[in-house]
Design a protein around this motif. Sequence first.
Motif, PDB file in Angstrom:
ATOM      1  N   LEU B  40     -39.372  24.568  39.084  1.00 52.51           N
ATOM      2  CA  LEU B  40     -40.739  24.055  39.005  1.00 52.51           C
ATOM      3  C   LEU B  40     -41.203  23.976  37.548  1.00 52.51           C
ATOM      4  O   LEU B  40     -41.804  22.982  37.113  1.00 52.51           O
ATOM      5  CB  LEU B  40     -41.659  24.995  39.796  1.00 52.51           C
ATOM      6  CG  LEU B  40     -42.931  24.387  40.355  1.00 52.51           C
ATOM      7  CD1 LEU B  40     -42.619  23.286  41.347  1.00 52.51           C
ATOM      8  CD2 LEU B  40     -43.774  25.468  41.034  1.00 52.51           C
ATOM      9  N   LEU B  41     -40.875  25.016  36.805  1.00 53.34           N
ATOM     10  CA  LEU B  41     -41.223  25.068  35.377  1.00 53.34           C
ATOM     11  C   LEU B  41     -40.562  23.893  34.640  1.00 53.34           C
ATOM     12  O   LEU B  41     -41.217  23.199  33.838  1.00 53.34           O
ATOM     13  CB  LEU B  41     -40.744  26.398  34.785  1.00 53.34           C
ATOM     14  CG  LEU B  41     -40.931  26.598  33.282  1.00 53.34           C
ATOM     15  CD1 LEU B  41     -42.408  26.759  32.941  1.00 53.34           C
ATOM     16  CD2 LEU B  41     -40.163  27.834  32.795  1.00 53.34           C
ATOM     17  N   ALA B  42     -39.286  23.657  34.929  1.00 53.60           N
ATOM     18  CA  ALA B  42     -38.556  22.558  34.273  1.00 53.60           C
ATOM     19  C   ALA B  42     -39.172  21.206  34.630  1.00 53.60           C
ATOM     20  O   ALA B  42     -39.280  20.317  33.771  1.00 53.60           O
ATOM     21  CB  ALA B  42     -37.087  22.602  34.682  1.00 53.60           C
ATOM     22  N   GLY B  47     -42.040  16.646  32.842  1.00 55.07           N
ATOM     23  CA  GLY B  47     -43.130  15.715  33.129  1.00 55.07           C
ATOM     24  C   GLY B  47     -44.108  15.615  31.971  1.00 55.07           C
ATOM     25  O   GLY B  47     -44.501  14.514  31.555  1.00 55.07           O
ATOM     26  N   LEU B  48     -44.478  16.772  31.423  1.00 59.71           N
ATOM     27  CA  LEU B  48     -45.419  16.805  30.291  1.00 59.71           C
ATOM     28  C   LEU B  48     -44.822  16.116  29.064  1.00 59.71           C
ATOM     29  O   LEU B  48     -45.507  15.350  28.374  1.00 59.71           O
ATOM     30  CB  LEU B  48     -45.768  18.262  29.939  1.00 59.71           C
ATOM     31  CG  LEU B  48     -46.827  18.934  30.802  1.00 59.71           C
ATOM     32  CD1 LEU B  48     -46.961  20.409  30.437  1.00 59.71           C
ATOM     33  CD2 LEU B  48     -48.189  18.236  30.635  1.00 59.71           C
ATOM     34  N   LEU B  49     -43.549  16.383  28.804  1.00 58.56           N
ATOM     35  CA  LEU B  49     -42.904  15.779  27.635  1.00 58.56           C
ATOM     36  C   LEU B  49     -42.806  14.260  27.789  1.00 58.56           C
ATOM     37  O   LEU B  49     -42.983  13.512  26.825  1.00 58.56           O
ATOM     38  CB  LEU B  49     -41.507  16.382  27.420  1.00 58.56           C
ATOM     39  CG  LEU B  49     -41.489  17.837  26.947  1.00 58.56           C
ATOM     40  CD1 LEU B  49     -40.075  18.397  26.964  1.00 58.56           C
ATOM     41  CD2 LEU B  49     -42.073  17.956  25.537  1.00 58.56           C
ATOM     42  N   GLU B  50     -42.565  13.828  29.005  1.00 59.32           N
ATOM     43  CA  GLU B  50     -42.480  12.385  29.259  1.00 59.32           C
ATOM     44  C   GLU B  50     -43.859  11.751  29.105  1.00 59.32           C
ATOM     45  O   GLU B  50     -44.004  10.682  28.522  1.00 59.32           O
ATOM     46  CB  GLU B  50     -41.930  12.165  30.682  1.00 59.32           C
ATOM     47  CG  GLU B  50     -41.847  10.710  31.125  1.00 59.32           C
ATOM     48  CD  GLU B  50     -40.817   9.897  30.357  1.00 59.32           C
ATOM     49  OE1 GLU B  50     -39.922  10.490  29.735  1.00 59.32           O
ATOM     50  OE2 GLU B  50     -40.944   8.652  30.352  1.00 59.32           O
ATOM     51  N   TYR B  51     -44.861  12.443  29.650  1.00 57.20           N
ATOM     52  CA  TYR B  51     -46.234  11.913  29.653  1.00 57.20           C
ATOM     53  C   TYR B  51     -46.821  11.873  28.245  1.00 57.20           C
ATOM     54  O   TYR B  51     -47.463  10.895  27.858  1.00 57.20           O
ATOM     55  CB  TYR B  51     -47.102  12.789  30.573  1.00 57.20           C
ATOM     56  CG  TYR B  51     -48.532  12.351  30.675  1.00 57.20           C
ATOM     57  CD1 TYR B  51     -48.880  11.191  31.390  1.00 57.20           C
ATOM     58  CD2 TYR B  51     -49.546  13.080  30.066  1.00 57.20           C
ATOM     59  CE1 TYR B  51     -50.204  10.788  31.481  1.00 57.20           C
ATOM     60  CE2 TYR B  51     -50.864  12.684  30.150  1.00 57.20           C
ATOM     61  CZ  TYR B  51     -51.193  11.537  30.859  1.00 57.20           C
ATOM     62  OH  TYR B  51     -52.504  11.131  30.944  1.00 57.20           O
ATOM     63  N   THR B  52     -46.570  12.965  27.476  1.00 58.20           N
ATOM     64  CA  THR B  52     -47.187  13.049  26.148  1.00 58.20           C
ATOM     65  C   THR B  52     -46.386  12.321  25.075  1.00 58.20           C
ATOM     66  O   THR B  52     -46.938  11.966  24.033  1.00 58.20           O
ATOM     67  CB  THR B  52     -47.362  14.521  25.708  1.00 58.20           C
ATOM     68  OG1 THR B  52     -46.090  15.165  25.821  1.00 58.20           O
ATOM     69  CG2 THR B  52     -48.370  15.251  26.557  1.00 58.20           C
ATOM     70  N   GLY B  53     -45.094  12.115  25.304  1.00 61.94           N
ATOM     71  CA  GLY B  53     -44.257  11.422  24.325  1.00 61.94           C
ATOM     72  C   GLY B  53     -44.256  12.118  22.974  1.00 61.94           C
ATOM     73  O   GLY B  53     -44.564  11.536  21.938  1.00 61.94           O
ATOM     74  N   THR B  54     -43.922  13.398  22.977  1.00 68.76           N
ATOM     75  CA  THR B  54     -43.939  14.207  21.751  1.00 68.76           C
ATOM     76  C   THR B  54     -42.801  13.828  20.798  1.00 68.76           C
ATOM     77  O   THR B  54     -41.911  13.058  21.155  1.00 68.76           O
ATOM     78  CB  THR B  54     -43.764  15.700  22.098  1.00 68.76           C
ATOM     79  OG1 THR B  54     -42.569  15.809  22.858  1.00 68.76           O
ATOM     80  CG2 THR B  54     -44.931  16.237  22.867  1.00 68.76           C
ATOM     81  N   GLY B 193     -31.790  17.599  36.775  1.00 72.28           N
ATOM     82  CA  GLY B 193     -30.891  18.737  36.578  1.00 72.28           C
ATOM     83  C   GLY B 193     -31.604  20.071  36.688  1.00 72.28           C
ATOM     84  O   GLY B 193     -31.544  20.741  37.725  1.00 72.28           O
ATOM     85  N   PHE B 194     -32.295  20.457  35.635  1.00 69.50           N
ATOM     86  CA  PHE B 194     -32.905  21.782  35.596  1.00 69.50           C
ATOM     87  C   PHE B 194     -34.068  21.934  36.583  1.00 69.50           C
ATOM     88  O   PHE B 194     -34.351  23.044  37.038  1.00 69.50           O
ATOM     89  CB  PHE B 194     -33.359  22.120  34.173  1.00 69.50           C
ATOM     90  CG  PHE B 194     -32.196  22.358  33.245  1.00 69.50           C
ATOM     91  CD1 PHE B 194     -31.470  23.533  33.330  1.00 69.50           C
ATOM     92  CD2 PHE B 194     -31.806  21.403  32.323  1.00 69.50           C
ATOM     93  CE1 PHE B 194     -30.379  23.755  32.507  1.00 69.50           C
ATOM     94  CE2 PHE B 194     -30.708  21.618  31.492  1.00 69.50           C
ATOM     95  CZ  PHE B 194     -29.997  22.792  31.578  1.00 69.50           C
ATOM     96  N   GLY B 195     -34.722  20.818  36.921  1.00 66.93           N
ATOM     97  CA  GLY B 195     -35.806  20.888  37.906  1.00 66.93           C
ATOM     98  C   GLY B 195     -35.280  20.817  39.325  1.00 66.93           C
ATOM     99  O   GLY B 195     -35.353  21.790  40.083  1.00 66.93           O
ATOM    100  N   GLY B 196     -34.695  19.673  39.674  1.00 66.36           N
ATOM    101  CA  GLY B 196     -34.268  19.410  41.046  1.00 66.36           C
ATOM    102  C   GLY B 196     -33.211  20.366  41.562  1.00 66.36           C
ATOM    103  O   GLY B 196     -33.345  20.925  42.660  1.00 66.36           O
ATOM    104  N   LEU B 197     -32.165  20.577  40.771  1.00 67.52           N
ATOM    105  CA  LEU B 197     -31.065  21.432  41.263  1.00 67.52           C
ATOM    106  C   LEU B 197     -31.513  22.875  41.471  1.00 67.52           C
ATOM    107  O   LEU B 197     -31.131  23.512  42.456  1.00 67.52           O
ATOM    108  CB  LEU B 197     -29.874  21.382  40.293  1.00 67.52           C
ATOM    109  CG  LEU B 197     -29.098  20.066  40.248  1.00 67.52           C
ATOM    110  CD1 LEU B 197     -27.942  20.150  39.261  1.00 67.52           C
ATOM    111  CD2 LEU B 197     -28.564  19.674  41.622  1.00 67.52           C
TER     112      LEU B 197
END
Lengths: 89, 211
Positions: B40-42, B47-54, B193-197
């Motif tokens: 869940l954390l992953a 999601g945040l990294l994709e949304y914010t485009g850091t 990977g780190f989220g779904g699996l």
Amino acid sequence: MDRVRLGIISALAVNEELSFVVLRELLGVTDGNLSVHARKLEDAGYVVIQKQFEGRKPKSNYRLTVIGRKAFEQYLDEMEQMIREVRGG
Amino acid sequence: MEHQSSEFSVEEQLKVIRETMTRTTAFTEIPGFAMMGIGLLALVVAGLLEYTGTSYITWVEAWVLTALIAILLGAWGIHLKARKVEKPHIAQTARKFWLGLAPAFVVTAFLTLMVLGVTPHNYQEKLNTYWFIPLDVLRILPSLWMLMYGLAISAAGAYSIKAVSQMGLSFLGIGVMTFLIPEMNINLMMMIGFGGLHLIFGWVIAKRYGG
């Protein structure tokens, strides 16, 4: 003693309770094979099988009885004795 | 119980007992719910990294921090599960499990630094100045991390339940896929990977193996 039955007893000796699915996966045996051997252990009074429902699915849990635990301990003692004798002789 | 059996020797009987006990104790410490928490954390981080485009360096820092939190979550989960089953030998098995994972984590850290071009001579400079990471270099990291994690989990799971080994192999598969298809969105691959699996296998372990 049969390999599967010895596996069931050994697994239950270190776990208070194990489900059918866990035991099957742990021992790498088929459903039928596990059922047959578990039934034999139940008939001998070594394990108890508790059947219950989880939602609509039936679930069987296995536990070692006091008799089963004592028999396993005795079995290990005898094995230990045998090894000691072989090493000593 | 008869010990003198024609079916298999005393040595084999002892081997069955030892292996079964090891496998049985090995699986009980693997924390399914904690694994789901890591997943869940992953998912949230990706999601945040994709949304914010850091920036790329923030991306790397965010995942390093996430990995550290995930290790703590995993350790906490193992501790809770060991307490739940109330078995002193679990602590020993858990220690073996962590010792199996630790070398891979250390190697991953070093490989990450190598990929990012950090050396003992330039690390001060990298820390003090703006650190530019090329996209080509960044793209290597998700694949590297998933492959190393998959390798570690497969190895640590060798004496455990099938689900652990299967999770390790799944990470290896997704790691290879991420490497072979460079145009894939890296946040999406991290999510899978780190989220779904972690979510899927954590749920399986939690449901089947008592939490």
